[in-house]
Design an enzyme around this catalytic site. Structure first.
Site, PDB file in Angstrom:
ATOM      1  N   GLU A  38       0.756  -1.323   0.187  1.00 29.94           N
ATOM      2  CA  GLU A  38       0.394  -0.026  -0.088  1.00 29.94           C
ATOM      3  C   GLU A  38       0.737   1.414   0.002  1.00 29.94           C
ATOM      4  O   GLU A  38       1.145   1.349   1.006  1.00 29.94           O
ATOM      5  CB  GLU A  38      -0.556   0.062   1.305  1.00 29.94           C
ATOM      6  CG  GLU A  38      -1.993   1.486   1.920  1.00 29.94           C
ATOM      7  CD  GLU A  38      -2.663   1.424   0.344  1.00 29.94           C
ATOM      8  OE1 GLU A  38      -2.718   2.839  -0.085  1.00 29.94           O
ATOM      9  OE2 GLU A  38      -3.628   0.772  -0.397  1.00 29.94           O
ATOM     10  N   LYS A  39       0.800   1.931  -1.257  1.00 26.82           N
ATOM     11  CA  LYS A  39       1.078   3.631  -1.073  1.00 26.82           C
ATOM     12  C   LYS A  39       0.991   4.896  -0.455  1.00 26.82           C
ATOM     13  O   LYS A  39       1.919   5.374  -0.232  1.00 26.82           O
ATOM     14  CB  LYS A  39       1.862   4.188  -1.868  1.00 26.82           C
ATOM     15  CG  LYS A  39      -0.053   4.698  -3.193  1.00 26.82           C
ATOM     16  CD  LYS A  39       0.298   5.110  -4.695  1.00 26.82           C
ATOM     17  CE  LYS A  39      -0.441   5.670  -5.156  1.00 26.82           C
ATOM     18  NZ  LYS A  39      -0.725   6.308  -6.419  1.00 26.82           N
ATOM     19  N   GLY A  44      -7.169   2.520   2.225  1.00 24.07           N
ATOM     20  CA  GLY A  44      -7.889   2.832   1.371  1.00 24.07           C
ATOM     21  C   GLY A  44      -9.139   3.808   1.236  1.00 24.07           C
ATOM     22  O   GLY A  44      -8.887   4.782   2.284  1.00 24.07           O
ATOM     23  N   CYS A  46     -12.370   3.879   1.488  1.00 30.06           N
ATOM     24  CA  CYS A  46     -13.202   3.276   1.927  1.00 30.06           C
ATOM     25  C   CYS A  46     -13.404   4.288   3.776  1.00 30.06           C
ATOM     26  O   CYS A  46     -13.443   5.063   4.036  1.00 30.06           O
ATOM     27  CB  CYS A  46     -13.666   2.333   2.459  1.00 30.06           C
ATOM     28  SG  CYS A  46     -15.053   1.788   3.543  1.00 30.06           S
ATOM     29  N   GLY A 180     -25.373  10.836  -8.910  1.00 27.73           N
ATOM     30  CA  GLY A 180     -25.781   9.542  -7.990  1.00 27.73           C
ATOM     31  C   GLY A 180     -25.604   9.610  -6.587  1.00 27.73           C
ATOM     32  O   GLY A 180     -25.543  10.463  -5.984  1.00 27.73           O
ATOM     33  N   VAL A 181     -25.018   8.219  -6.138  1.00 23.26           N
ATOM     34  CA  VAL A 181     -24.923   8.118  -4.267  1.00 23.26           C
ATOM     35  C   VAL A 181     -24.326   9.002  -3.377  1.00 23.26           C
ATOM     36  O   VAL A 181     -24.731  10.038  -2.870  1.00 23.26           O
ATOM     37  CB  VAL A 181     -24.888   6.572  -4.535  1.00 23.26           C
ATOM     38  CG1 VAL A 181     -24.265   6.322  -2.506  1.00 23.26           C
ATOM     39  CG2 VAL A 181     -25.490   5.398  -4.670  1.00 23.26           C
ATOM     40  N   GLU A 201     -27.829  16.632 -12.405  1.00 25.61           N
ATOM     41  CA  GLU A 201     -27.694  15.670 -13.027  1.00 25.61           C
ATOM     42  C   GLU A 201     -27.807  15.827 -14.246  1.00 25.61           C
ATOM     43  O   GLU A 201     -28.905  15.510 -14.715  1.00 25.61           O
ATOM     44  CB  GLU A 201     -28.872  14.491 -12.074  1.00 25.61           C
ATOM     45  CG  GLU A 201     -28.489  13.210 -12.626  1.00 25.61           C
ATOM     46  CD  GLU A 201     -27.578  12.172 -12.795  1.00 25.61           C
ATOM     47  OE1 GLU A 201     -27.567  11.563 -13.858  1.00 25.61           O
ATOM     48  OE2 GLU A 201     -26.473  12.625 -12.785  1.00 25.61           O
ATOM     49  N   ASP A 305     -13.129  -2.412  -6.493  1.00 24.67           N
ATOM     50  CA  ASP A 305     -13.429  -1.164  -7.892  1.00 24.67           C
ATOM     51  C   ASP A 305     -12.548  -1.124  -8.748  1.00 24.67           C
ATOM     52  O   ASP A 305     -13.076  -0.419 -10.118  1.00 24.67           O
ATOM     53  CB  ASP A 305     -12.952  -0.082  -6.890  1.00 24.67           C
ATOM     54  CG  ASP A 305     -13.935   0.490  -5.562  1.00 24.67           C
ATOM     55  OD1 ASP A 305     -15.199  -0.305  -5.698  1.00 24.67           O
ATOM     56  OD2 ASP A 305     -13.615   1.894  -5.211  1.00 24.67           O
ATOM     57  N   HIS A 438     -43.152  -5.639  16.975  1.00 27.93           N
ATOM     58  CA  HIS A 438     -43.116  -4.176  16.684  1.00 27.93           C
ATOM     59  C   HIS A 438     -43.023  -2.928  17.998  1.00 27.93           C
ATOM     60  O   HIS A 438     -43.251  -3.314  19.426  1.00 27.93           O
ATOM     61  CB  HIS A 438     -44.687  -4.204  16.796  1.00 27.93           C
ATOM     62  CG  HIS A 438     -45.569  -2.910  17.131  1.00 27.93           C
ATOM     63  ND1 HIS A 438     -46.297  -2.582  15.765  1.00 27.93           N
ATOM     64  CD2 HIS A 438     -46.468  -2.242  18.317  1.00 27.93           C
ATOM     65  CE1 HIS A 438     -47.111  -1.151  15.933  1.00 27.93           C
ATOM     66  NE2 HIS A 438     -46.972  -1.202  17.317  1.00 27.93           N
TER      67      HIS A 438
END
Length: 461
Positions: A38-39, A44, A46, A180-181, A201, A305, A438
């Protein structure tokens, strides 16, 4: 010329984000010797620039809305303002604690060697990091994604979600380019913090990857929150001067704001990493794989991804675990994208799993049956003051539930049961036989299945 030092491993993983570290941890559990490269920071996008910090901002936004609107619940409070420095301290504290915990997990795994540095694929078995060659019987590519910009120059009052996580002040006016999201989540945060927000959009609806009914419900809720949504609108150019951003739309209209957030999706981080030279095939930057995530270039796999499909951290986790188990010979079932739960953490939330009504009709024909349970009949929703629905999509009048789509406050917390329903191909009668507590939001899922099974309780047939 001096020869690079070489170290051999069972698996070399390029990228320490969701997919990469999940693969490393599971492989180590299975007795594999792993190098994890990992750089940047372990965890990451996320953990450091995506899921976790944005959801912390959304929680701060929820608290602000609760303070602002408390009178409707009989509680007298005053919202004095948003202290962004304190918001960031809270957000960064959450990220820091999770980062420290993750570092501890990796450090405690005796079979994992964590390699800090920028790695590059130098063949079907080799990753080069600085002056060292890491050779693995298997190589896993997990280099993640980056924020797309459509060629727009980022700087000043124009930013992506990366920069927006460190805003120093709340803008009076904000334009979100992309519905989008990511776009609708930031629109929700900024509106709760007090900004006038306009979403632009290009598609004909917000969150176009969701069921159209969910899009309509979100747009209706955003109108009530005075968030403007300009759908079917395409950008022509962006300029900024004296702290004011001007967005020109096709057709000649212009919009001005103090902030333009470019939220047009994320692209795969694969360029310049030696992938194609090593025989890995790319399509629009995405790594081409089979259902077992093999690239066809020797024992090179890809996860997360950089594999075309829904870009979600939990998909990365699932990919990483699958690859580790597959390499270990456990023959796990492949990860199916349509069974991956999705949540948009705006106000209101959108949660879904499985097929939309349109997708179901394409697959199963006109025999598809649906039912939409309005949260107006759900006691806890009325207590919370939220509106929305639970929509079920059934493959046929006597078939299983193949899609669940939910809109409303906290509905993301219900997607776990929805995933079990769709993943196990449950019939409405089978779900209706289970008792849902409930009053809970979860009860709405039970009510929807009762109605679809032909025996509604707090709903019309």
């Amino acid at each position: 010329m001096a020869r690079m030092p070489t170290t051999h491993y069972d698996i070399v993983i390029l990228g320490g984000g969701s997919g990469g570290y999940a693969c490393a941890l599971r492989a180590a559990q299975l007795g594999k010797k792993v190098a994890l490269v990992e750089k940047d920071k372990l965890g990451g996008t996320c953990l450091h620039r995506g899921c976790i910090p944005t959801k912390a901002l959304l929680h701060s936004a929820e608290v602000a809305d609760s303070a602002r609107d408390s009178a409707r619940f009989g509680v007298q409070t005053t919202l004095e303002g948003i202290d962004l420095a304190a918001v960031h301290k809270y957000k960064d504290g959450v990220v820091g604690r999770l980062h420290k915990g993750l570092q501890g997990l990796v450090k405690a795994a005796e079979n994992i060697t964590y390699v800090e540095g920028e790695g590059r694929l130098a063949g079907a078995t080799t990753v080069v990091v600085g002056e060292e060659e890491l050779v693995g019987e298997h190589v896993v590519l997990a280099t993640g994604s980056y924020a797309r910009t459509l060629g727009i120059e980022i700087g000043g009052a124009v930013m992506t979600s990366d920069e927006a996580l460190s805003l120093e002040q709340v803008p009076e006016r904000a334009i979100i380019l992309g519905g989008g999201v990511i776009g609708v989540e930031f629109a929700s945060v900024l509106r709760s913090f007090g900004s006038q927000v306009t979403i632009v959009e290009a598609m004909d609806r917000l969150v176009p990857s969701e069921d159209p009914g969910a899009s309509k419900a979100l747009e209706r809720a955003f109108r009530k929150r005075k968030i403007t949504a300009r759908t079917g609108a395409r950008m022509e150019s962006v300029s900024q001067r004296d702290g004011v951003v001007t967005l020109a739309l096709e057709g000649g209209e212009t919009l001005e704001a103090d902030l333009l957030l470019v939220a047009v999706g994320r692209g795969p981080r694969t360029e310049g990493l030696g992938y194609e030279e090593a025989g890995v095939i790319l399509d629009r930057g995405f790594v081409q794989v089979d259902e077992r995530l093999q690239t066809g270039a020797g024992n090179v796999r890809a996860v997360g991804d950089i594999v075309a499909g829904v870009q979600l951290a939990h998909r990365g986790f699932a990919h990483g675990i699958f690859v580790a188990e597959d390499i270990a010979g456990l023959e796990p079932e492949p990860v199916r994208d349509h069974l991956i739960p999705k949540v948009t953490y705006s106000d209101p939330e959108i949660a879904s799993v499985g097929l939309s009504e349109e997708q179901a009709r394409e697959q199963y024909g006109d025999g598809v049956a649906t039912y939409e349970y309005n949260l107006g009949g759900n006691g806890k929703s009325q207590i919370l003051g939220t509106a929305g629905f639970v929509k079920l999509v059934r493959s046929a009048d006597d078939g299983p539930v193949v899609g669940v789509h939910m809109v409303g406050a906290r509905m993301g917390e219900q997607v776990g049961e929805a995933q079990l329903i769709v993943g196990w191909e449950a019939l409405p009668d089978e779900v209706a036989s289970f008792i849902h507590a409930h009053p809970t939001q979860n009860e709405a899922l039970g009510e929807a299945h009762l109605a679809l099974a032909g025996k509604p309780l707090h709903a019309h047939a």
